[in-house]
Design an enzyme around this catalytic site. Structure first.
Site, short mmCIF file in Angstrom:
data_model
loop_
_atom_site.label_atom_id
_atom_site.label_comp_id
_atom_site.label_asym_id
_atom_site.label_seq_id
_atom_site.Cartn_x
_atom_site.Cartn_y
_atom_site.Cartn_z
N ARG B 50 35.63 35.73 -6.96
CA ARG B 50 37.09 35.79 -6.89
C ARG B 50 37.52 35.78 -5.42
O ARG B 50 36.73 36.10 -4.54
CB ARG B 50 37.61 37.05 -7.57
N ASP B 52 40.88 37.34 -3.14
CA ASP B 52 42.01 38.26 -3.30
C ASP B 52 43.35 37.55 -3.18
O ASP B 52 43.43 36.44 -2.65
CB ASP B 52 41.94 39.33 -2.20
N TYR B 110 32.99 32.12 5.16
CA TYR B 110 34.40 32.50 5.25
C TYR B 110 34.88 32.29 6.68
O TYR B 110 34.10 32.41 7.63
CB TYR B 110 34.58 33.98 4.91
N ARG B 197 37.30 40.83 5.83
CA ARG B 197 38.54 41.40 6.36
C ARG B 197 38.29 42.74 7.06
O ARG B 197 38.96 43.07 8.04
CB ARG B 197 39.56 41.57 5.23
#
Lengths: 248, 248
Positions: B50, B52, B110, B197
């Site tokens: 997934r 966010d 990422y 993050r």
């Protein structure tokens, strides 16, 4: 009265253009609303020129007169704190009272970006025209060269233009590729209504082989809008810079 | 049953994340709705993981099973014609029935982007974290190096994680500047909840001088989320790539 020149950037996606209109959200209205709050005056701003609905800017310039004593270096941050997120003030300088954002402008630079990928790059697609059909890059570059110099750009001007004449000088015009993104960058002493978008639309004809590079010149000479290509969509266009004899 | 693997990109700005939720618009719902229209089946998709709310993707991968006979090369265009503009299907390939977008993934990459300009660059600001305060680039690079290798990333994992263990291997981690934009790119065999993050948030502490580069390592070793920095905002994060032993 102090005269303040301001450099501003905006994402045109959700604006009905720069200039105040009877209907719709405009960049000018948003800025004047905030300036009036800060200066407590009925402040009007004067831009280097309007930009159409959907057109973006990274270096638009406007000026305004004020009796407010706000330090000029405080103006960007004061405005940005209140402005919506799609407008960002970049710099503000105090200028001579004769400075006028439109009349004093020496050069303007516009940039138009197309995405030539099979499918559009999703991040920032709202800033690029997607054109997945094959295009001849070299032919487009060749055609583009014909617009450099002083010309009557009537063929590349919207028939809705209200200007008496369409003679403008293009100092530089280039087409560059950044991977699948192709950027058209044009610098001139001024631009007529829809000029960059009509040049882009006609260059796409050249890229598709519907026209030859030399046709860019032939169309220019005929001073007839009906001969040029379609007006490319607004969302690929950015007003990149307005140059003056002083640094804004 | 055919098993189809699909590479998809999306602008996460207006999604409540990838995965179906009780409330809010999700990428999964939009894609399944369109797939059901095309396949006339009750199709479920299974993603590599997934993302966010607010997180973007340029290379997310999912798979789905179908009895539909639609040619695989037609799938991207068939879906893109109907999908909303903030989702773009890039490729589709028919894969072995054992292929699973999550279980078969070998590496993920990422990217997190910050805009270090005094004021944010307005075009695409929705994809970057604006950080105008001065940052020490070299110290951040130095700190980042400590996350490479196999580690227990509990300190850099949301306390809301439901995973039993947080050991992951980072193959590569780099911080690069593109003018005022600084890109953090991290490739690993997997990522825990909010891991990139939280690493970014802690690196910002290092850049600000609140922590030393070596503290990235010390925090890692303590396996305590409360020692790491804040979770950097979602909108700067992009799932750039998911790699498999086949080309998707």
């Amino acid at each position: 009265m102090r005269n303040i020149a301001v450099k501003v950037s905006y994402d045109g996606s959700k604006f009905n253009g720069f200039q105040t209109q009877p209907y719709g959200r405009t960049v000018q209205d948003e800025i004047e609303k905030v300036l009036r709050k800060i200066t407590k005056e009925s402040t009007d701003i004067h831009a280097s020129g309007r930009t159409d609905a959907g057109v973006h800017a990274t270096g638009q310039v406007f000026h305004f007169f004020t009796n407010s004593s706000i330090p000029v270096e405080r103006i960007p941050i004061a405005l940005n704190t209140i402005l919506p997120k799609d407008i960002v003030i970049l710099t503000a300088v105090e200028v001579d009272e004769r400075f006028h954002a439109r009349h004093s402008a020496l050069r303007k630079t516009y940039r138009y970006t197309i995405d030539t990928g099979k499918f559009p790059a999703v991040l920032g697609r709202q800033y690029r025209l997607h054109h997945p059909q094959s295009l001849n890059f070299v032919a487009m570059q060749e055609g583009l060269a014909y617009i450099v110099g002083e010309h009557d750009f009537t063929s590349y001007t919207s028939t809705r233009s209200t200007k008496a004449h369409h003679v403008r000088t293009i100092y530089e015009a280039k087409l560059e590729s950044e991977g699948l993104f192709w950027h058209l960058t044009v610098t001139g002493n001024g631009f007529t209504y829809n000029m960059v978008r009509t040049i882009m639309g006609t260059l796409l004809w050249v890229g598709q082989g519907k026209k030859q590079p030399i046709d860019i010149k032939h169309i220019l000479e005929r001073c007839d809008r009906s001969l040029a290509g379609p007006t490319a969509l607004a969302h690929g266009l950015v007003l990149a810079e307005v140059a003056y004899d002083i640094q804004i």
